[in-house]
Design an enzyme around this catalytic site. Structure first.
Site, PDB file in Angstrom:
ATOM      1  N   ARG A   1      26.455  35.155  32.587  1.00 41.36           N
ATOM      2  CA  ARG A   1      26.138  36.591  32.573  1.00 41.36           C
ATOM      3  C   ARG A   1      25.699  37.013  33.976  1.00 41.36           C
ATOM      4  NH1 ARG A   1      20.952  39.385  31.491  1.00 41.36           N
ATOM      5  NH2 ARG A   1      21.505  41.528  31.018  1.00 41.36           N
TER       6      ARG A   1
ATOM      7  N   HIS B   1      22.450  46.608  36.581  1.00 44.94           N
ATOM      8  CA  HIS B   1      21.180  45.872  36.556  1.00 44.94           C
ATOM      9  C   HIS B   1      20.341  46.402  37.731  1.00 44.94           C
ATOM     10  CE1 HIS B   1      19.211  41.886  35.156  1.00 44.94           C
ATOM     11  NE2 HIS B   1      18.343  42.457  35.993  1.00 44.94           N
TER      12      HIS B   1
ATOM     13  N   GLU C   1      18.285  46.431  30.370  1.00 41.64           N
ATOM     14  CA  GLU C   1      16.899  46.876  30.296  1.00 41.64           C
ATOM     15  C   GLU C   1      16.699  48.307  30.802  1.00 41.64           C
ATOM     16  OE1 GLU C   1      14.672  43.904  32.419  1.00 41.64           O
ATOM     17  OE2 GLU C   1      14.987  42.392  30.889  1.00 41.64           O
TER      18      GLU C   1
ATOM     19  N   ASN D   1      16.510  40.790  25.731  1.00 42.14           N
ATOM     20  CA  ASN D   1      15.766  39.989  26.707  1.00 42.14           C
ATOM     21  C   ASN D   1      14.348  39.868  26.177  1.00 42.14           C
ATOM     22  OD1 ASN D   1      18.083  40.123  28.150  1.00 42.14           O
ATOM     23  ND2 ASN D   1      17.280  41.383  29.815  1.00 42.14           N
TER      24      ASN D   1
ATOM     25  N   TYR E   1      10.686  37.901  26.553  1.00 43.90           N
ATOM     26  CA  TYR E   1       9.805  37.017  27.333  1.00 43.90           C
ATOM     27  C   TYR E   1       8.442  36.867  26.672  1.00 43.90           C
ATOM     28  CZ  TYR E   1      13.222  37.221  31.089  1.00 43.90           C
ATOM     29  OH  TYR E   1      14.377  37.107  31.821  1.00 43.90           O
TER      30      TYR E   1
ATOM     31  N   GLU F   1      18.521  37.154  27.916  1.00 44.29           N
ATOM     32  CA  GLU F   1      17.569  36.574  28.884  1.00 44.29           C
ATOM     33  C   GLU F   1      16.390  36.002  28.132  1.00 44.29           C
ATOM     34  OE1 GLU F   1      16.086  39.010  32.091  1.00 44.29           O
ATOM     35  OE2 GLU F   1      18.074  39.878  32.442  1.00 44.29           O
TER      36      GLU F   1
HETATM   37  O1  IFM Z   1      14.172  38.924  36.855  1.00 40.88           O
HETATM   38  C1  IFM Z   1      14.090  39.776  35.761  1.00 40.88           C
HETATM   39  C2  IFM Z   1      15.453  40.323  35.411  1.00 40.88           C
HETATM   40  O2  IFM Z   1      16.055  40.966  36.468  1.00 40.88           O
HETATM   41  C3  IFM Z   1      15.332  41.304  34.270  1.00 40.88           C
HETATM   42  N1  IFM Z   1      14.612  40.737  33.160  1.00 40.88           N
HETATM   43  C4  IFM Z   1      13.362  40.076  33.434  1.00 40.88           C
HETATM   44  C5  IFM Z   1      13.531  39.069  34.543  1.00 40.88           C
HETATM   45  C6  IFM Z   1      12.184  38.368  34.826  1.00 40.88           C
HETATM   46  O3  IFM Z   1      11.247  39.292  35.203  1.00 40.88           O
END
Ligand code: IFM
Length: 461
Positions: free
Chosen positions: A87, A131, A176, A303, A305, A360
């Site tokens: 990706r 992006h 995002e 994504n 985290y 992600e």
């Molecule tokens: O590095 C970033 C990415 O560009 C977008 N999502 C979160 C990642 C970590 O912060």
């Protein structure tokens, strides 16, 4: 850190469904470098990163991982990692350097070469069209606060997909949009660095509109490719069992997640979002916009985290974050893998989503090579293992999860953190541009090859 301990609760490898996609992800400005080469013109990140104080150490994407020149070596690395998919994002300022108008063939040629290299290596190209690197020329006319940018984006999507067509397996319109709108126009900690809530609201609308305008264009130009969007989503937990905290967590979910999900899947903004707007924060909606935004998509990229833990604060919808004890990464992000499971199951229950990818997921950590030249990134390996375990659990619950992309293929430019935060499963020495596969990368390569998590579990710390 202990490896190879048998997990008492696990019998045998955790197998993923056949055809599960194992990939890793990057983004153009974070890795390419070559910012003034072959006709590329400045993006908002070139401008923003040049302003003193905006990015740690004044770091810029000028050279980054020099991927623009080293992409053959990087594709070879992907092959060593057994990736089935890669990706990456396409830099709008390389393709239409002034945002609208003249198309730069040399920019298209780069992504053409990259696509061919990937296909030659048997790796499926998953391209993201945006992006965060908006051509500066468009920002000079208001950027995402200006409806014209959505129209310009649709033209750019047309140009790219006419050239790359369905050699690209999967097109993601945006990565995002929350970050572009909130961090870029609301909080000012990302490019273009505006601190204006009304601008944030307008940008959100135009980003979603641009997505909706591009979907039919991508389908027409690349009928065999799948089309979707990637959102950064969180799970939300209340800080306590009180009704007020539970309500704050729900409002947080509405304001940050549903503000994007509802327009995309239901063609409307959620009530909580509408009610939280101040009198000067007007959504610049025009007839037909909401219908356009909910153009059917083939997949939702997530994504994930961290989760948010919310405590109620009178008068503040969504309350405030609190930080429970636990393991935190060097981004100060809590490691909370069950949040991924909660989120996936909730999404699947609440929306008609055909297919989900985790586009992600990953951990920062600044380990470098030891005297043997090996990089032992224990926390990242543990992070991937635990999140994949939760992803597997969600699949067992019927979530249509079709793939996982580790963030990131290699250490890179972490936006306002510059090069001080490393997310790669491959280490990059920014002086020499040497790449070294980290422990997490070796582990991930085995997972990808076997389509399963091993029958042992890594314990951390
Ligand atoms: O590095 C970033 C990415 O560009 C977008 N999502 C979160 C990642 C970590 O912060």
């Amino acid at each position: 850190m202990t490896i190879n301990r048998q997990s008492p609760e696990q019998n045998g490898p955790l197998k993923f469904p056949p055809n599960f996609v194992w990939g890793s992800a990057t983004a153009a400005y974070q890795i390419e470098g070559a910012i003034a080469e072959d006709g590329r013109k400045p993006s908002i990140w070139d401008t923003f990163s040049a302003i003193p104080g905006k990015v740690l150490n004044g770091d810029t994407g000028e050279i980054a991982c020099d991927h623009y020149h080293r992409y053959p070596e990087d594709v070879a690395l992907m092959k060593m990692l057994n990736l089935g998919a890669y990706r990456f994002s396409i830099a709008w300022p390389r393709i239409v350097p002034d945002g609208r108008g003249a198309v730069n063939q040399q920019g298209l040629d780069f992504y053409d070469r990259l696509t061919d290299k990937l296909l030659e290596a048997g790796i499926q190209p998953y391209a993201t069209l945006y992006h965060w690197d908006l051509p500066q020329a468009l920002e000079d006319r208001g950027g995402w606060t200006n409806r014209e940018t959505a129209e310009a984006y649709a033209e750019y999507a047309d140009v790219v997909s006419r050239r790359l067509g369905d050699r690209i397996s999967s097109y993601t319109t945006f990565n995002e949009p929350w970050c572009s709108a909130v961090l870029g126009y609301g909080l000012g900690i990302h490019a273009p660095g505006k601190q204006d809530r009304a601008a944030q609201v307008a940008a959100t609308h135009h980003l979603l509109l641009a997505h909706g305008l591009a979907v039919p264009i991508l389908r027409r130009n690349a009928p065999k490719a799948e089309v979707g969007i990637t959102l950064n989503l969180w799970s939300f937990d209340p800080a306590s069992d009180s009704a007020a905290d539970r309500q704050a967590a729900e409002e947080g979910y509405d304001l940050d997640n549903r503000a994007y999900l509802d327009p995309l899947f239901r063609g409307k903004y959620p009530e909580t979002y509408l009610n939280a707007l101040a009198p000067d924060e007007t959504i610049p909606v025009q007839a037909g916009d909401l219908e356009t935004m909910k153009a059917p998509i083939d997949f939702l990229g997530i994504n994930y985290y961290i989760r948010h833990v919310r405590q109620a604060v009178p008068g503040i919808p969504g309350g405030q974050d609190v930080y429970p004890p636990g393991i935190y990464t060097t981004m100060d992000w809590e490691v909370y893998p069950p949040g991924l499971y909660d989120l996936l199951v909730r999404l699947n229950n609440e929306y008609q989503i055909r297919k989900i990818y985790i586009t992600e997921n990953g951990s920062s950590g600044e380990e470098g090579p030891d005297e043997k030249g090996e990089v032992h990134d224990a926390l990242r390996l543990y992070y991937l293992q635990e999140h994949l375990t939760q992803a597997h659990r969600a699949i067992q619950q019927g979530v249509p999860l079709a793939g996982y992309f580790a963030w990131s293929l290699m250490d890179n430019y972490e936006w306002a953190w510059g090069y001080t935060r490393r997310f790669g499963i491959v280490y990059v020495d920014y002086e020499t541009q040497q790449r070294i596969i980290k422990d997490s990368g070796h582990w991930y390569a085995r997972v990808a090859a076997s389509n399963a998590l091993p029958d042992y579990r890594v314990i951390y710390p």
